[in-house]
Design a protein around this motif. Structure first.
Motif, short mmCIF file in Angstrom:
data_model
loop_
_atom_site.label_atom_id
_atom_site.label_comp_id
_atom_site.label_asym_id
_atom_site.label_seq_id
_atom_site.Cartn_x
_atom_site.Cartn_y
_atom_site.Cartn_z
N LEU A 26 55.65 64.95 27.01
CA LEU A 26 55.14 66.31 26.76
C LEU A 26 56.25 67.30 26.42
N ILE A 27 57.29 67.34 27.27
CA ILE A 27 58.38 68.30 27.01
C ILE A 27 59.12 67.96 25.70
N PRO A 28 59.50 66.68 25.47
CA PRO A 28 60.13 66.37 24.18
C PRO A 28 59.27 66.76 22.98
N ASP A 70 56.41 89.32 26.40
CA ASP A 70 56.56 87.87 26.20
C ASP A 70 55.32 87.14 26.71
N VAL A 71 54.75 86.28 25.83
CA VAL A 71 53.51 85.59 26.23
C VAL A 71 53.72 84.12 26.58
N HIS A 72 54.97 83.63 26.49
CA HIS A 72 55.21 82.21 26.80
C HIS A 72 55.00 81.96 28.30
N MET A 104 65.83 85.75 40.67
CA MET A 104 66.21 84.60 39.82
C MET A 104 65.66 84.81 38.41
N VAL A 105 66.42 84.33 37.43
CA VAL A 105 65.95 84.46 36.03
C VAL A 105 66.07 83.11 35.33
N GLY A 106 65.25 82.94 34.30
CA GLY A 106 65.31 81.71 33.52
C GLY A 106 64.44 81.80 32.29
N TYR A 140 70.24 81.67 38.50
CA TYR A 140 69.72 81.23 37.21
C TYR A 140 69.55 79.72 37.28
N ALA A 141 68.59 79.20 36.54
CA ALA A 141 68.48 77.73 36.42
C ALA A 141 67.93 77.41 35.04
N PRO A 142 68.41 76.30 34.46
CA PRO A 142 67.98 75.95 33.10
C PRO A 142 66.62 75.24 33.03
N ASP A 143 66.17 74.67 34.15
CA ASP A 143 64.89 73.97 34.10
C ASP A 143 64.18 74.04 35.46
N ALA A 144 62.96 73.50 35.48
CA ALA A 144 62.12 73.67 36.68
C ALA A 144 62.72 72.99 37.91
N ALA A 145 63.28 71.79 37.73
CA ALA A 145 63.81 71.08 38.89
C ALA A 145 65.01 71.83 39.48
CO1 B1M Z 1 57.32 80.63 20.82
N1 B1M Z 1 59.24 80.70 20.53
N2 B1M Z 1 57.09 82.35 19.88
N3 B1M Z 1 55.43 80.34 21.06
N4 B1M Z 1 57.73 78.88 21.35
C1 B1M Z 1 60.06 79.67 21.16
C2 B1M Z 1 60.46 80.08 22.58
C3 B1M Z 1 61.28 79.53 20.15
C4 B1M Z 1 62.57 79.02 20.82
C5 B1M Z 1 60.90 78.61 18.95
C6 B1M Z 1 62.06 78.41 18.00
O1 B1M Z 1 62.35 79.26 17.22
N5 B1M Z 1 62.72 77.27 18.12
C7 B1M Z 1 61.36 80.98 19.60
C8 B1M Z 1 62.27 81.94 20.37
C9 B1M Z 1 63.55 82.23 19.62
C10 B1M Z 1 64.40 83.14 20.43
O2 B1M Z 1 64.10 84.27 20.66
N6 B1M Z 1 65.53 82.59 20.87
C11 B1M Z 1 59.91 81.42 19.65
C12 B1M Z 1 59.36 82.48 18.87
C13 B1M Z 1 60.29 83.10 17.85
C14 B1M Z 1 58.04 82.95 19.04
C15 B1M Z 1 57.34 84.12 18.33
C16 B1M Z 1 58.21 85.39 18.16
C17 B1M Z 1 56.86 83.58 16.96
C18 B1M Z 1 56.25 84.63 16.05
O3 B1M Z 1 55.26 85.25 16.38
N7 B1M Z 1 56.88 84.79 14.92
C19 B1M Z 1 56.10 84.38 19.24
C20 B1M Z 1 56.41 85.42 20.33
C21 B1M Z 1 55.16 85.84 21.10
C22 B1M Z 1 55.53 86.69 22.30
O4 B1M Z 1 55.87 86.16 23.35
N8 B1M Z 1 55.52 88.00 22.14
C23 B1M Z 1 55.91 83.03 19.84
C24 B1M Z 1 54.68 82.54 20.27
C25 B1M Z 1 54.48 81.27 20.80
C26 B1M Z 1 53.08 80.72 21.11
C27 B1M Z 1 52.14 81.75 21.73
C28 B1M Z 1 52.49 80.22 19.82
C29 B1M Z 1 53.43 79.49 22.04
C30 B1M Z 1 53.44 79.83 23.54
C31 B1M Z 1 52.29 79.22 24.27
C32 B1M Z 1 52.44 79.42 25.75
O5 B1M Z 1 53.51 79.46 26.35
N9 B1M Z 1 51.29 79.54 26.39
C33 B1M Z 1 54.89 79.22 21.66
C34 B1M Z 1 55.55 77.99 21.95
C35 B1M Z 1 54.70 76.84 22.44
C36 B1M Z 1 56.96 77.85 21.77
C37 B1M Z 1 57.84 76.58 21.93
C38 B1M Z 1 57.54 75.66 20.75
C39 B1M Z 1 57.64 75.78 23.19
C40 B1M Z 1 57.91 76.58 24.48
C41 B1M Z 1 57.63 75.69 25.67
O6 B1M Z 1 56.58 75.78 26.27
N10 B1M Z 1 58.58 74.76 25.95
C42 B1M Z 1 59.30 77.20 21.92
C43 B1M Z 1 60.34 76.23 21.35
C44 B1M Z 1 61.26 75.70 22.43
O7 B1M Z 1 61.28 76.13 23.56
N11 B1M Z 1 62.10 74.79 22.04
C45 B1M Z 1 59.07 78.54 21.36
C46 B1M Z 1 58.42 73.74 27.01
C47 B1M Z 1 58.82 74.31 28.35
C48 B1M Z 1 58.59 73.23 29.43
O8 B1M Z 1 60.20 74.61 28.30
O9 B1M Z 1 59.76 77.04 28.01
O10 B1M Z 1 62.14 76.20 28.03
P1 B1M Z 1 60.75 76.10 28.53
O11 B1M Z 1 60.78 76.23 30.14
C49 B1M Z 1 61.78 75.61 30.97
C50 B1M Z 1 63.04 76.45 31.17
O12 B1M Z 1 63.14 77.51 30.26
C51 B1M Z 1 63.03 76.85 32.62
O13 B1M Z 1 62.21 75.85 33.25
C52 B1M Z 1 61.16 75.50 32.36
C53 B1M Z 1 60.62 74.13 32.71
O14 B1M Z 1 61.65 73.15 32.75
N12 B1M Z 1 62.49 78.14 33.05
C54 B1M Z 1 62.97 78.77 34.16
C55 B1M Z 1 61.47 78.86 32.56
N13 B1M Z 1 61.27 79.95 33.30
C56 B1M Z 1 62.17 79.91 34.30
C57 B1M Z 1 62.38 80.80 35.36
C58 B1M Z 1 63.41 80.50 36.27
C59 B1M Z 1 64.21 79.37 36.10
C60 B1M Z 1 63.99 78.49 35.05
O15 B1M Z 1 63.69 81.29 37.32
C61 B1M Z 1 62.87 82.39 37.58
#
Ligand code: B1M
Length: 221
Positions: free
Chosen positions: A44-46, A102-104, A178-180, A197-202
């Motif tokens: 799922l994550i990959p 932010d809606v993520h 904490m932030v992430g 800060y932490a880079p991932d959920a674990a």
């Molecule tokens: Co968006 N998006 N998105 N998106 N999206 C990213 C984040 C992006 C990196 C894609 C890319 O360009 N490669 C990019 C951000 C670029 C940047 O700013 N650096 C991006 C963009 C640009 C956008 C929009 C601006 C696109 C647009 O409209 N033009 C827009 C913004 C909307 C808004 O928020 N205002 C947008 C919208 C969306 C969707 C709504 C379509 C959807 C979100 C659906 C949802 O979340 N319900 C979406 C998605 C799915 C993604 C990607 C593809 C996947 C994110 C995800 O769920 N990853 C993403 C690409 C990517 O991340 N490579 C991307 C899987 C998840 C398990 O990992 O989110 O990293 P992650 O979470 C990790 C860590 O971050 C950490 O632990 C988690 C689990 O291990 N963590 C913490 C998270 N929170 C933490 C808190 C902590 C500690 C650790 O302590 C408190």
């Protein structure tokens, strides 16, 4: 279907955002005895990482990201009770939210699950959480830890705004902050004055427990 085939199909169907198929494969995986963490970390994550890479290259657009996110969330709904239920005792309250603008939420929800599994009582305020909502929720729930998630470089500055709002309300000494989130780094966390800060959920779970232990040890000293 064997485990490898299932994981490959789950990856492929998440990539194209086929939620019904991903949900079906998740259930099939459980029937086959595939560990929830294996589905999460090997499929799922990959798949979502690849979605992000394709979005960056201009091969995918927002609708593709959206449906892939929904497919992943569908699997997480099924896996959540299995990942979170470790029978751990409650060790504290963790207030969580994605920052304003932010809606993520998939990554945040995954952090919630791991925190719950480690024994935290998680209060999740959802997405687009305004600084004043964090402040109100701290007053209401009295959490030990407050976590801010941000996934966009444009919303990361809300960390500082949130911390300033908590300071202004006189609550900063009461909580560990904490932030992430995908673009966040340790350097950025330090610069905005977060405690952790932490880079991932674990590692978020591990860090939260460390910070809580440190704070409790200091209070006893
Ligand atoms: Co968006 N998006 N998105 N998106 N999206 C990213 C984040 C992006 C990196 C894609 C890319 O360009 N490669 C990019 C951000 C670029 C940047 O700013 N650096 C991006 C963009 C640009 C956008 C929009 C601006 C696109 C647009 O409209 N033009 C827009 C913004 C909307 C808004 O928020 N205002 C947008 C919208 C969306 C969707 C709504 C379509 C959807 C979100 C659906 C949802 O979340 N319900 C979406 C998605 C799915 C993604 C990607 C593809 C996947 C994110 C995800 O769920 N990853 C993403 C690409 C990517 O991340 N490579 C991307 C899987 C998840 C398990 O990992 O989110 O990293 P992650 O979470 C990790 C860590 O971050 C950490 O632990 C988690 C689990 O291990 N963590 C913490 C998270 N929170 C933490 C808190 C902590 C500690 C650790 O302590 C408190």
């Amino acid at each position: 279907m064997n485990q490898d085939e299932l994981l490959q199909q789950m990856y492929a169907q998440t990539l194209v955002g086929n939620k019904p198929e991903v949900v079906d494969l998740t259930n099939q995986g459980l029937e086959l005895g595939v560990a929830p963490t294996t589905m999460l970390f090997e499929s799922l994550i990959p798949a979502l990482e690849e979605v992000g890479a394709r979005f960056e290259r201009g091969d995918f657009f927002v609708p593709e990201m959206l449906i892939a996110g929904r497919a992943m969330s569908g699997a997480l709904e099924i896996l959540r009770p299995l990942l979170a239920d470790t029978g751990a005792e409650t060790i504290g309250t963790f207030l969580m939210g994605t920052v304003k603008g932010d809606v993520h939420d998939i990554g945040k929800n995954l952090v919630d699950i791991m925190l719950e599994g480690a024994g935290f009582n998680v209060v999740d305020l959802g997405v687009q959480v305004a600084p004043e909502s964090f402040v109100d929720a701290i007053k209401e729930h009295r959490p030990e830890v407050v976590g801010f998630s941000a996934f966009l470089t444009t919303t990361m500055p809300m960390f500082k705004v949130n911390i300033e709002a908590i300071e202004k309300a006189g609550l900063r000494d009461d909580v560990i902050v904490m932030v992430g989130g995908a673009p966040v780094t340790q350097e950025y966390a330090d610069a905005v004055g977060a405690d952790g800060y932490a880079p991932d959920a674990a590692s978020a779970t591990k860090r939260a427990k460390e910070l809580l232990d440190q704070k409790r040890a200091l209070a006893l000293a």
